[in-house]
Design an enzyme around this catalytic site. Structure first.
Site, PDB file in Angstrom:
ATOM      1  N   SER A 198      26.611  46.651  34.297  1.00  0.00           N
ATOM      2  CA  SER A 198      27.268  45.353  34.519  1.00  0.00           C
ATOM      3  C   SER A 198      26.215  44.278  34.750  1.00  0.00           C
ATOM      4  O   SER A 198      25.396  44.380  35.671  1.00  0.00           O
ATOM      5  CB  SER A 198      28.170  45.422  35.755  1.00  0.00           C
TER       6      SER A 198
ATOM      7  N   HIS B 124      28.542  45.511  30.101  1.00  0.00           N
ATOM      8  CA  HIS B 124      29.755  45.108  30.831  1.00  0.00           C
ATOM      9  C   HIS B 124      29.586  43.686  31.361  1.00  0.00           C
ATOM     10  O   HIS B 124      28.637  43.396  32.110  1.00  0.00           O
ATOM     11  CB  HIS B 124      29.977  46.077  31.992  1.00  0.00           C
TER      12      HIS B 124
ATOM     13  N   ASP C  17      31.240  40.780  33.596  1.00  0.00           N
ATOM     14  CA  ASP C  17      32.264  40.503  34.623  1.00  0.00           C
ATOM     15  C   ASP C  17      32.595  39.021  34.613  1.00  0.00           C
ATOM     16  O   ASP C  17      31.800  38.196  35.087  1.00  0.00           O
ATOM     17  CB  ASP C  17      31.751  40.936  36.003  1.00  0.00           C
TER      18      ASP C  17
ATOM     19  N   MET D 101      34.679  35.992  35.899  1.00  0.00           N
ATOM     20  CA  MET D 101      35.443  35.640  37.102  1.00  0.00           C
ATOM     21  C   MET D 101      35.681  34.132  37.156  1.00  0.00           C
ATOM     22  O   MET D 101      34.765  33.350  36.875  1.00  0.00           O
ATOM     23  CB  MET D 101      34.673  36.069  38.352  1.00  0.00           C
TER      24      MET D 101
ATOM     25  N   HIS E 131      35.247  42.241  30.925  1.00  0.00           N
ATOM     26  CA  HIS E 131      36.209  42.534  31.998  1.00  0.00           C
ATOM     27  C   HIS E 131      36.714  41.201  32.548  1.00  0.00           C
ATOM     28  O   HIS E 131      35.980  40.508  33.270  1.00  0.00           O
ATOM     29  CB  HIS E 131      35.479  43.360  33.062  1.00  0.00           C
TER      30      HIS E 131
ATOM     31  N   MET F  47      38.477  39.048  34.959  1.00  0.00           N
ATOM     32  CA  MET F  47      39.049  38.928  36.309  1.00  0.00           C
ATOM     33  C   MET F  47      39.425  37.453  36.486  1.00  0.00           C
ATOM     34  O   MET F  47      38.814  36.699  37.240  1.00  0.00           O
ATOM     35  CB  MET F  47      38.029  39.374  37.380  1.00  0.00           C
TER      36      MET F  47
ATOM     37  N   MET G 265      39.455  50.094  39.210  1.00  0.00           N
ATOM     38  CA  MET G 265      38.500  49.493  40.144  1.00  0.00           C
ATOM     39  C   MET G 265      38.328  50.427  41.335  1.00  0.00           C
ATOM     40  O   MET G 265      39.297  50.842  41.963  1.00  0.00           O
ATOM     41  CB  MET G 265      38.991  48.124  40.607  1.00  0.00           C
TER      42      MET G 265
ATOM     43  N   ASP H 174      34.786  51.332  37.895  1.00  0.00           N
ATOM     44  CA  ASP H 174      33.982  50.128  38.069  1.00  0.00           C
ATOM     45  C   ASP H 174      33.893  49.771  39.545  1.00  0.00           C
ATOM     46  O   ASP H 174      34.910  49.587  40.204  1.00  0.00           O
ATOM     47  CB  ASP H 174      34.706  49.004  37.294  1.00  0.00           C
TER      48      ASP H 174
HETATM   49  C1  DX5 Z   1      33.290  43.736  40.509  1.00  0.00           C
HETATM   50  C2  DX5 Z   1      32.903  44.001  39.075  1.00  0.00           C
HETATM   51  C3  DX5 Z   1      32.060  45.224  38.920  1.00  0.00           C
HETATM   52  C4  DX5 Z   1      30.770  45.117  39.672  1.00  0.00           C
HETATM   53  C5  DX5 Z   1      30.110  46.450  39.741  1.00  0.00           C
HETATM   54  O1  DX5 Z   1      34.347  42.826  40.547  1.00  0.00           O
HETATM   55  O2  DX5 Z   1      34.050  44.188  38.284  1.00  0.00           O
HETATM   56  O3  DX5 Z   1      31.772  45.441  37.534  1.00  0.00           O
HETATM   57  O4  DX5 Z   1      29.922  44.207  39.035  1.00  0.00           O
HETATM   58  O5  DX5 Z   1      28.997  46.248  40.518  1.00  0.00           O
HETATM   59  P1  DX5 Z   1      28.344  47.425  41.368  1.00  0.00           P
HETATM   60  O6  DX5 Z   1      28.039  48.496  40.355  1.00  0.00           O
HETATM   61  O7  DX5 Z   1      27.142  46.772  41.938  1.00  0.00           O
HETATM   62  O8  DX5 Z   1      29.349  47.858  42.380  1.00  0.00           O
HETATM   63 ZN    ZN Z   2      33.646  44.867  36.061  1.00  0.00          ZN
END
Ligand code: DX5
Ligand code: ZN
Length: 224
Positions: free
Chosen positions: A8, A33, A35, A37, A66, A68, A137, A175
């Site tokens: 990620s 990956h 993320d 947001m 992903h 969010m 998650m 994740d």
């Molecule tokens: C959190 C993300 C994850 C996160 C994982 O909302 O969706 O992908 O970045 O990070 P680690 O591996 O550091 O927990």
């Molecule tokens: Zn993620």
């Protein structure tokens, strides 16, 4: 199911993401990956289609996006145009997620459905055959580096069983809090796609860490 490692970028050095992608590519990762947001669904703001597009010609590795974000249906096409190969939406953000899933699939993109730790599998069990894969998650979304939540582990095996009962060979991606130590625990329950951010990018050698997490996962898979 073969093990796939998805670093990620949330934990990567944002001042040089192209270099960070090269590091994990050299470690043999299977996916990158992203993320995404929006500060509404989760209390953090990260990146949008522009960042995905900026990295698209830097690697051939599939981009695992992903979302969010609230109202993800509005942003499917911009992320596809930017170069996403996989798009995951949260069941908590879509009233009609089947429409969004079908829309993603019609564009030839793999469609994933993500569930927060507190969201029950009953929300999705009647749609199992319409979704290409699931993202469970293992932390509450919003930040990297959070504590792995072991009480979510049974949800992985329940989902894997639900899929097996319907003859569905789907990827189950996990994740949040995935490390060399937690990787075998999630694989044992039936996960096969492992997202890892801080475990990889905060390590002294991200490229080698991809391999170490894969080895820990495959060692466990070999026991199954
Ligand atoms: C959190 C993300 C994850 C996160 C994982 O909302 O969706 O992908 O970045 O990070 P680690 O591996 O550091 O927990
Ligand atoms: Zn993620």
């Amino acid at each position: 199911m073969n093990i796939k490692i998805a670093p990620s970028l949330l934990a990567a050095d944002f001042s040089d993401l192209a270099r960070e992608v090269k590091k994990v590519e050299s470690g043999g990762c299977d996916l990158i990956h992203f993320d995404i947001m929006d500060g509404h669904f989760v209390p953090n703001i990260t990146m949008g289609p522009l960042v995905v597009a900026a990295l698209r010609d830097k690697t051939d590795i599939p981009f695992d996006v992903h979302l969010m974000i609230e109202n993800p249906g509005k942003y499917i096409d911009p992320f596809i145009k930017a170069g996403a190969n996989i798009i995951t939406v949260h069941v908590e953000t879509c009233r009609g997620f089947t429409y969004i899933i079908d829309h993603i699939k019609r564009q030839g993109i793999r469609a994933g459905l993500a569930l927060n730790p507190g969201t029950s599998l009953t929300e999705i069990e009647s749609y199992l055959d319409r979704v290409d894969f699931y993202l469970l998650m293992m932390v509450n979304p919003g930040f990297g580096g959070q504590e792995f939540m072991p009480d979510v582990l049974p949800k992985i095996s329940s989902l894997r069983q639900l899929c097996l009962n319907r003859g569905l060979e789907v990827d189950i991606e996990v994740d949040g809090g995935i490390t060399r130590e937690t990787a075998p625990r999630v694989v044992k329950e039936g996960a096969n796609v492992l997202v890892a951010g801080s475990a990889i990018f905060n390590s002294p050698d991200p490229s080698a860490e991809v391999t170490k997490i894969r080895q820990a996962a495959e060692k466990q898979e070999g026991k199954l």
